[in-house]
Design a protein around this motif. Sequence first.
Motif, PDB file in Angstrom:
ATOM      1  N   ARG A 245      72.368  83.219 -12.120  1.00  0.00           N
ATOM      2  CA  ARG A 245      72.240  85.004 -12.672  1.00  0.00           C
ATOM      3  C   ARG A 245      73.416  85.383 -11.722  1.00  0.00           C
ATOM      4  N   PHE A 246      73.789  86.843 -13.456  1.00  0.00           N
ATOM      5  CA  PHE A 246      75.666  87.166 -12.450  1.00  0.00           C
ATOM      6  C   PHE A 246      74.737  88.200 -10.971  1.00  0.00           C
ATOM      7  N   GLY A 247      75.867  88.051 -10.047  1.00  0.00           N
ATOM      8  CA  GLY A 247      75.825  88.770  -9.153  1.00  0.00           C
ATOM      9  C   GLY A 247      77.058  88.413  -8.187  1.00  0.00           C
ATOM     10  N   PRO A 248      76.744  88.734  -7.229  1.00  0.00           N
ATOM     11  CA  PRO A 248      78.543  88.501  -6.004  1.00  0.00           C
ATOM     12  C   PRO A 248      78.572  87.090  -5.740  1.00  0.00           C
ATOM     13  N   PRO A 249      79.953  86.998  -5.167  1.00  0.00           N
ATOM     14  CA  PRO A 249      80.100  85.188  -4.287  1.00  0.00           C
ATOM     15  C   PRO A 249      78.796  84.822  -3.992  1.00  0.00           C
ATOM     16  N   ASP A 250      78.425  85.289  -3.021  1.00  0.00           N
ATOM     17  CA  ASP A 250      77.416  84.439  -2.139  1.00  0.00           C
ATOM     18  C   ASP A 250      76.283  84.150  -3.131  1.00  0.00           C
ATOM     19  N   LEU A 251      76.180  84.248  -4.600  1.00  0.00           N
ATOM     20  CA  LEU A 251      74.684  83.655  -5.331  1.00  0.00           C
ATOM     21  C   LEU A 251      75.560  82.473  -5.690  1.00  0.00           C
ATOM     22  N   LEU A 252      76.436  81.950  -4.801  1.00  0.00           N
ATOM     23  CA  LEU A 252      77.071  80.705  -5.631  1.00  0.00           C
ATOM     24  C   LEU A 252      76.698  79.353  -5.380  1.00  0.00           C
ATOM     25  N   ARG A 253      76.520  78.324  -5.200  1.00  0.00           N
ATOM     26  CA  ARG A 253      75.962  77.138  -4.799  1.00  0.00           C
ATOM     27  C   ARG A 253      76.062  75.721  -5.342  1.00  0.00           C
ATOM     28  N   LEU A 254      76.121  75.338  -3.806  1.00  0.00           N
ATOM     29  CA  LEU A 254      77.033  73.717  -4.515  1.00  0.00           C
ATOM     30  C   LEU A 254      75.684  72.900  -5.004  1.00  0.00           C
ATOM     31  N   GLY A 255      75.835  72.208  -5.931  1.00  0.00           N
ATOM     32  CA  GLY A 255      74.970  71.325  -6.251  1.00  0.00           C
ATOM     33  C   GLY A 255      75.434  70.109  -7.061  1.00  0.00           C
ATOM     34  N   GLU A 256      74.153  68.818  -7.100  1.00  0.00           N
ATOM     35  CA  GLU A 256      74.230  67.528  -8.607  1.00  0.00           C
ATOM     36  C   GLU A 256      73.957  68.411 -10.186  1.00  0.00           C
ATOM     37  N   ILE A 257      74.843  68.241 -10.743  1.00  0.00           N
ATOM     38  CA  ILE A 257      74.657  68.055 -12.035  1.00  0.00           C
ATOM     39  C   ILE A 257      74.755  66.796 -12.708  1.00  0.00           C
ATOM     40  N   ASP A 258      74.621  66.974 -14.245  1.00  0.00           N
ATOM     41  CA  ASP A 258      75.611  65.555 -15.368  1.00  0.00           C
ATOM     42  C   ASP A 258      76.464  65.563 -14.902  1.00  0.00           C
ATOM     43  N   ARG A 259      77.281  64.558 -15.258  1.00  0.00           N
ATOM     44  CA  ARG A 259      79.038  64.779 -15.764  1.00  0.00           C
ATOM     45  C   ARG A 259      78.950  65.059 -17.037  1.00  0.00           C
ATOM     46  N   PRO A 260      79.938  65.799 -17.273  1.00  0.00           N
ATOM     47  CA  PRO A 260      79.923  66.414 -19.089  1.00  0.00           C
ATOM     48  C   PRO A 260      80.602  65.012 -19.898  1.00  0.00           C
ATOM     49  N   ARG A 261      80.267  65.352 -21.299  1.00  0.00           N
ATOM     50  CA  ARG A 261      81.144  63.953 -22.228  1.00  0.00           C
ATOM     51  C   ARG A 261      82.351  64.774 -23.231  1.00  0.00           C
TER      52      ARG A 261
ATOM     53  N   MET B   9      83.813  87.187 -14.121  1.00  0.00           N
ATOM     54  CA  MET B   9      82.657  86.196 -15.168  1.00  0.00           C
ATOM     55  C   MET B   9      81.584  86.238 -14.264  1.00  0.00           C
ATOM     56  N   MET B  10      81.645  86.019 -13.274  1.00  0.00           N
ATOM     57  CA  MET B  10      79.958  85.511 -12.267  1.00  0.00           C
ATOM     58  C   MET B  10      79.727  87.109 -11.571  1.00  0.00           C
ATOM     59  N   ARG B  11      80.456  88.055 -11.870  1.00  0.00           N
ATOM     60  CA  ARG B  11      79.912  89.362 -12.065  1.00  0.00           C
ATOM     61  C   ARG B  11      79.151  89.955 -12.764  1.00  0.00           C
ATOM     62  N   GLY B  12      79.194  88.806 -13.632  1.00  0.00           N
ATOM     63  CA  GLY B  12      79.124  90.010 -15.886  1.00  0.00           C
ATOM     64  C   GLY B  12      79.420  91.732 -15.708  1.00  0.00           C
ATOM     65  N   ASP B  13      80.950  91.492 -15.135  1.00  0.00           N
ATOM     66  CA  ASP B  13      81.882  93.046 -15.183  1.00  0.00           C
ATOM     67  C   ASP B  13      83.557  92.558 -15.635  1.00  0.00           C
ATOM     68  N   PRO B  14      83.334  93.330 -17.051  1.00  0.00           N
ATOM     69  CA  PRO B  14      82.778  94.475 -17.533  1.00  0.00           C
ATOM     70  C   PRO B  14      81.233  94.439 -18.393  1.00  0.00           C
TER      71      PRO B  14
END
Length: 329
Positions: free
Chosen positions: A8-24, A46-51
């Motif tokens: 979701r939009f918001g401050p950098p603290d919302l970012l988390r390191l996770g595992e997802i599928d590799r793109p093709r 882009m992360m904050r959805g600003d403006p």
Amino acid sequence: MRAVLQERFGPPDLLRLGEIDRPRPGPGEVLVRVHCAAVNPYDWHMMRGDPYAARLLGGMGLRRPKHRVAGIDAAGVVEAVGAGVDALRPGTPVLGFCQGAFAEYACAPVERLVPKPERLSFAEAAAVPMGAVTALRGIRTVGRVRAGHRVLVNGAGGGVGTFAVQIAAGLDAEVTGVCGAGSVDLVRALGARHVLDHAHEDFTQGTTRYDVILDNVGNYSPVRLRRVLAPSGTLVANGGGSPGRVFGAIGSMLKVAAVAAAGRRRMRPIVPATPDGPVHEDLLAVTALIEAGRLAPVVGRTRTLADTAAAVRHVEEGHSRGKTVLTVR
């Protein structure tokens, strides 16, 4: 694969390191094994959805981020190519615009990548795409800088400014750089003939008139900047000085246009270097300058992928000296 995720939009603290599928890679696309990725002001917007106005234009999503993985500036090695790609082969080191660069792998259209100059490390190469292309457009394309021009770069110690000083100096312009005290020596070493510490000197109160002003900061109004433009000078606005979260840089550009019309001066915005726009020719131009030894990226700070939130916060607070780069592998 590991990736920095945002739900979701918001401050950098919302970012988390996770595992997802590799793109093709799809037709016309390249899969890049990312070694390093750079952090840009574009990323935290882009992360904050600003403006908010930009959400309505569809580039970042309306209620939540359009792209789950952030980042666009990347350097790495081609892992695989999609149908119809002949210009790049697996194993080729590249740099360019990869949506979702804050991850171990990212895909990009082939026309948004170019071979990495051999003289650059992957960290240095990741610092190139957005900063160097924006500087090139500001100085050469929009500003039309020529030998003998007096050029002022506001924000000369930052990601765009460090490239702009070099490009303008390489065109034999007389460059004045405006930056913080910690970047004065760096900016002078990059080719600026005059360097002003913004904390102690207000260039808009001086007597020098500039042929081109590249404003990367937006801490002075267009009216004040117009005072120090030569009669035929050009103010090049790089979207700084957001007047609010509603219109952001869009509002800044409208103000520049209004002042230009009233004062009969050339005041123009830079066409943003984004992952959706035409960038291939500009990338080839900046890498040619790098190969010729006429342009070099400045990496001020490196962090790991796990430290992405801190790196984005550092850039958002305006502390960057050169580019801040994430090491992915």
